[in-house]
Design a protein around this motif. Structure first.
Motif, short mmCIF file in Angstrom:
data_model
loop_
_atom_site.label_atom_id
_atom_site.label_comp_id
_atom_site.label_asym_id
_atom_site.label_seq_id
_atom_site.Cartn_x
_atom_site.Cartn_y
_atom_site.Cartn_z
N UNK A 74 0.83 -1.20 0.00
CA UNK A 74 0.00 0.00 0.00
C UNK A 74 0.86 1.25 0.00
N UNK A 75 0.23 2.42 0.06
CA UNK A 75 0.97 3.68 0.01
C UNK A 75 1.97 3.85 1.17
N UNK A 76 1.66 3.28 2.32
CA UNK A 76 2.56 3.32 3.47
C UNK A 76 2.70 1.90 4.02
N UNK A 77 3.58 1.09 3.43
CA UNK A 77 3.70 -0.30 3.89
C UNK A 77 3.99 -0.37 5.39
N UNK A 78 3.28 -1.26 6.06
CA UNK A 78 3.44 -1.41 7.51
C UNK A 78 4.16 -2.70 7.88
N UNK A 79 4.34 -3.56 6.91
CA UNK A 79 5.00 -4.83 7.14
C UNK A 79 5.84 -5.14 5.90
N UNK A 80 6.86 -5.93 6.08
CA UNK A 80 7.76 -6.30 5.00
C UNK A 80 7.89 -7.81 5.00
N UNK A 81 8.41 -8.37 3.94
CA UNK A 81 8.54 -9.83 3.90
C UNK A 81 9.66 -10.24 2.96
N UNK A 82 10.21 -11.37 3.30
CA UNK A 82 11.14 -12.10 2.43
C UNK A 82 10.51 -13.47 2.20
N UNK A 83 10.74 -14.03 1.03
CA UNK A 83 10.25 -15.37 0.74
C UNK A 83 11.43 -16.26 0.37
N UNK A 84 11.24 -17.54 0.61
CA UNK A 84 12.17 -18.57 0.17
C UNK A 84 11.50 -19.29 -0.99
N UNK A 85 12.24 -19.40 -2.08
CA UNK A 85 11.67 -20.10 -3.23
C UNK A 85 12.63 -21.16 -3.73
N UNK A 86 12.05 -22.18 -4.31
CA UNK A 86 12.82 -23.25 -4.94
C UNK A 86 13.27 -22.78 -6.32
N UNK A 87 14.11 -23.57 -6.96
CA UNK A 87 14.61 -23.23 -8.29
C UNK A 87 13.49 -23.01 -9.30
N UNK A 88 12.38 -23.72 -9.14
CA UNK A 88 11.27 -23.59 -10.09
C UNK A 88 10.39 -22.37 -9.80
N UNK A 89 10.75 -21.58 -8.78
CA UNK A 89 10.00 -20.38 -8.45
C UNK A 89 8.90 -20.59 -7.43
N UNK A 90 8.71 -21.81 -6.94
CA UNK A 90 7.68 -22.09 -5.95
C UNK A 90 8.08 -21.49 -4.61
N UNK A 91 7.21 -20.67 -4.04
CA UNK A 91 7.45 -20.06 -2.73
C UNK A 91 7.13 -21.11 -1.67
N UNK A 92 8.13 -21.44 -0.84
CA UNK A 92 7.96 -22.50 0.17
C UNK A 92 8.15 -21.99 1.60
N UNK A 93 8.52 -20.72 1.75
CA UNK A 93 8.72 -20.17 3.08
C UNK A 93 8.56 -18.66 3.06
N UNK A 94 8.30 -18.10 4.24
CA UNK A 94 8.10 -16.66 4.36
C UNK A 94 8.59 -16.17 5.71
N UNK A 95 9.11 -14.97 5.72
CA UNK A 95 9.42 -14.24 6.95
C UNK A 95 8.73 -12.88 6.82
N UNK A 96 7.70 -12.65 7.64
CA UNK A 96 6.99 -11.37 7.67
C UNK A 96 7.49 -10.58 8.87
N UNK A 97 7.86 -9.32 8.66
CA UNK A 97 8.48 -8.55 9.72
C UNK A 97 8.13 -7.08 9.62
N UNK A 98 8.40 -6.37 10.71
CA UNK A 98 8.25 -4.92 10.72
C UNK A 98 9.34 -4.33 11.59
N UNK A 99 9.54 -3.04 11.42
CA UNK A 99 10.54 -2.36 12.24
C UNK A 99 9.94 -2.02 13.59
N UNK A 100 10.73 -2.20 14.63
CA UNK A 100 10.36 -1.73 15.96
C UNK A 100 11.41 -0.70 16.38
N UNK A 101 11.34 -0.23 17.60
CA UNK A 101 12.28 0.80 18.04
C UNK A 101 12.67 0.53 19.48
#
Length: 181
Positions: A68-95
């Motif tokens: 969205x216009x002001x992302x509140x969460x971020x993510x990284x994905x793990x994918x296999x060689x064929x492009x299949x997403x098999x894992x995720x890490x959803x995160x945000x900044x804290x202080x």
């Protein structure tokens, strides 16, 4: 999870991982076309945590939070060689008011059970650690359910330390509405 995975950084935040099993893992920032896969992984995590009936998130909510216009969460994905997403890490900044700098709070880390043990989880955490190092953040934090011994053992193998002196509190439902009105 293996502790000897080789992790190297590539262009545009893509990490290439060569785990001992010879499986090639790619860790990258989430893209809009990953939203359905990420939403599915969130539901799989809820099932694993025995709370599937509590999970009500929609792909539209995930898309808005991530892109969205002001992302509140971020993510990284793990994918296999064929492009299949098999894992995720959803995160945000804290202080940290004590350090005076941001950190990363890992909200969800999930790798599909059939892909565990190949280094995906370690590689996702390495990507978040790299985010911290590159931006000068002083900590990477997350919570784990007390009964989730496999994950607790994995986190400890990485050098993570349980913060047992802290108790997490949450206001939700009627108690939240009562206090907020």
């Amino acid at each position: 999870m293996c502790g000897n995975d080789a992790v190297s950084s590539g262009e545009s935040g893509v990490l290439s991982v060569s785990p001992p099993k010879g499986v090639s893992i790619v860790i990258r920032r989430v893209r809009p076309d990953d939203v359905d896969a990420v939403t599915g992984l969130i539901y799989d995590l809820a099932e694993y945590e025995k709370a599937r009936d509590e999970c009500t998130v929609t792909p539209e909510q995930i898309r808005s939070a991530l892109f969205g216009p002001e992302p509140s969460v971020f993510a990284h994905v793990a994918e296999e060689q064929d492009g299949t997403v098999v894992g995720v890490a959803l995160w945000f900044r804290n202080f940290s008011t004590w350090d005076g700098v941001h950190g990363v709070y890992l909200e969800d880390l999930f790798v599909r059970p059939e892909h565990r043990g190949a280094g995906h989880g370690r590689a996702l955490l390495a990507a978040l650690a790299r985010e911290c190092v590159e931006h000068g953040y002083t900590r990477l934090s997350w919570s784990v359910l007390d009964w989730n011994e496999p994950s607790i053992g994995f986190y400890r193998s990485l050098g993570a330390v349980a913060q047992d002196e802290w108790t997490t509190f949450r206001l939700s439902g009627d108690a939240l509405r009562e206090l907020g009105t």
